[in-house]
Design a protein around this motif. Structure first.
Motif: not given
Length: 483
Positions: A122, A289, A373, A404-405, A408
């Motif tokens: 990221a 997202r 991301h 990946r998305l 975080d």
């Protein structure tokens, strides 16, 4: 470090502070340096092992119309320079800097044409203005950059990517001893000008080009019309990202609103894309997202069907790199760190069994964005989303994009549940949840392999961009060992 219109180094400007701490972001350099026409070619040195911040030396090229009188020492005047004067270039052995050494995944890419990064970890957000380092007096700055050390992780001379072999670049100018393998055409004298001229043959001579970034993964320019409105983005990528334009075109046949519009793709990795209104969605919450996952799933599901058709499969495999999992390949990248990273040996020893269990989950391989991301999503006020930066795309497991998305988020569970529901509907009898759980550490292993591939493909002065990313990714992988 400044080179003239003929590419020969002519001297060095005094230090100045730039708007961003991320080394590859060069937007605003011309204004900060007080130059009317300058193109940054590449990083020469840095006083830090990694970005961001620090004291960085670049090689830049000016046109004949640029006026630097009184602001820079010429090479010929070096011997007469007083102690406090600006240092000129060293005698030719390439363009080795005597200025401070220097400190693509990287800063927020500027826009739809922007890449990458990174990439794949990221991209961190830039520190606040107040946190940006101030430049020390010239006397305090080191005069000789440390020689970059190749990090462990992949033996020199071997391609870390099993799917794509880099072809020799064919730059505008003949290569010299200062143009080692791995230096892209846009980092050579005359390279940026040639790329901008190419874009103007398509858009017309009235567009103005503003350099936004340059590093080993891409160079990007924003192209404005006569009124200063952005109309297009010019992106140029190295050979190992040469599939980006064709990948975008393949996706656009199924979901044209989901990707930038490729106006034209040219030689030497050049891509001209239409400007996408909106902002890059850094910091976006679960709502955006989920919108991206819902829009992306039908494309991935359709590619599953394409890959089941022999003719289409051959066409797709000839375009998009093969990133399907290989325990041998991932083990090779991790091996130098097995005795220094706790838990890594346990993960690698169990990798063949883990990958076999992933296959039992029955989620088929498909197209994968590779760096999905929110910074690689451009959103406008109407809620339209465009996924940008397709250089990392590959054929592989779709769970890598999900991981990946949501990586975080404090609570990725709801988005994971919705993703799993879609794949269960697409592939009855599959076990998406288990596949995600099994692949979580593998995603970090794969990330380390991607960085090892970058290191093998780029020149040594660019290694600081990625060197620390390999052990960092392996440490994340080892911390996730569970079933």
């Amino acid at each position: 470090m400044i080179a003239g219109g003929d590419g020969e180094p002519i001297g060095e400007l005094p230090p100045f502070e730039v708007p961003t701490p991320w080394w590859q972001d060069v937007a605003g350099f011309a204004e900060a340096a007080g130059l009317s026409d300058v193109q940054v070619l590449r990083l020469l040195a840095a006083d830090r092992a990694r970005p961001p911040g620090g004291h960085v030396t670049y090689l830049a090229q000016i046109s004949e119309k640029s006026d630097l009188s009184g602001r820079m020492m010429r090479v010929a005047d070096r011997a007469a320079a007083p102690p406090q004067a600006i240092r000129p270039t060293a005698p030719q052995q390439g363009v080795r800097p005597t200025a401070p050494p220097q400190s693509a995944r990287p800063t927020a890419p500027p826009q739809s044409a922007r890449p990458t990064a990174p990439p794949q970890s990221a991209r961190p957000t830039a520190p606040p203005q107040s946190a940006r380092p101030t430049l020390p007096p010239q006397s305090a700055r080191p005069t000789q950059p440390p020689k970059p050390k190749r990090p462990a992780g992949f033996p020199p001379g071997k391609r870390a990517s099993p799917s794509r072999q880099a072809k020799p670049q064919q730059p505008q100018e003949e290569r010299t001893p200062d143009s080692p393998p791995g230096r892209p055409p846009y980092a050579l004298p005359g390279g940026p000008a040639a790329s901008v001229d190419w874009a103007r043959t398509v858009l017309g001579n009235l567009v103005t080009a503003h350099q936004v970034r340059t590093w080993n993964l891409s160079a990007v320019w924003r192209l404005d019309d006569a009124r200063g409105n952005p109309v297009a983005w010019l992106k140029q990528v190295p050979e190992f990202f040469a599939h980006e334009a064709e990948t975008i075109r393949l996706v656009s046949k199924l979901a044209p609103a989901l990707v930038p519009y490729v106006i034209v793709a040219g030689e030497e990795g050049r891509i001209l894309m239409r400007h996408v209104p909106g902002e890059d969605a850094y910091g976006a919450g679960p709502g955006l997202r989920e919108h991206v996952l819902a829009a992306w799933h039908p494309v991935q599901a359709e590619f599953v069907r394409f890959l089941a058709d022999e003719d289409r499969r051959q066409m797709i495999e000839a375009t998009i790199p093969d990133g399907r999992l290989s325990a041998e390949h991932l083990t090779k990248v991790a091996t130098p760190y097995l005795d220094t990273i706790d838990g890594l040996r346990e993960l690698i020893d169990g990798l063949p069994e883990r990958l076999a269990a992933v296959r039992e989950c029955r989620i088929p391989d498909t197209i994968v964005h590779g760096d999905l991301h929110v910074g690689n999503v451009r959103a406008d006020a109407a809620g339209r989303c465009t996924i940008i930066d397709w250089g990392d795309s590959f054929l592989g497991h779709p769970a890598f994009d999900l991981l990946r998305l949501v990586g975080d988020l404090d609570d990725p569970g709801p988005l994971t549940d919705q993703w799993a529901y879609r794949w269960k509907s697409t592939v009855p009898g599959s076990d998406p949840h288990r596949a995600v759980r099994l692949l979580r550490p593998v995603a970090a292993l794969r990330e380390a392999a991607v960085y090892a591939a970058f290191l093998d493909a780029i020149e040594p002065s660019e290694w600081p961009y990625h060197a620390d990313d390999i052990p960092a990714a392996l440490e994340r992988a080892a911390s996730m060992v569970d079933w």
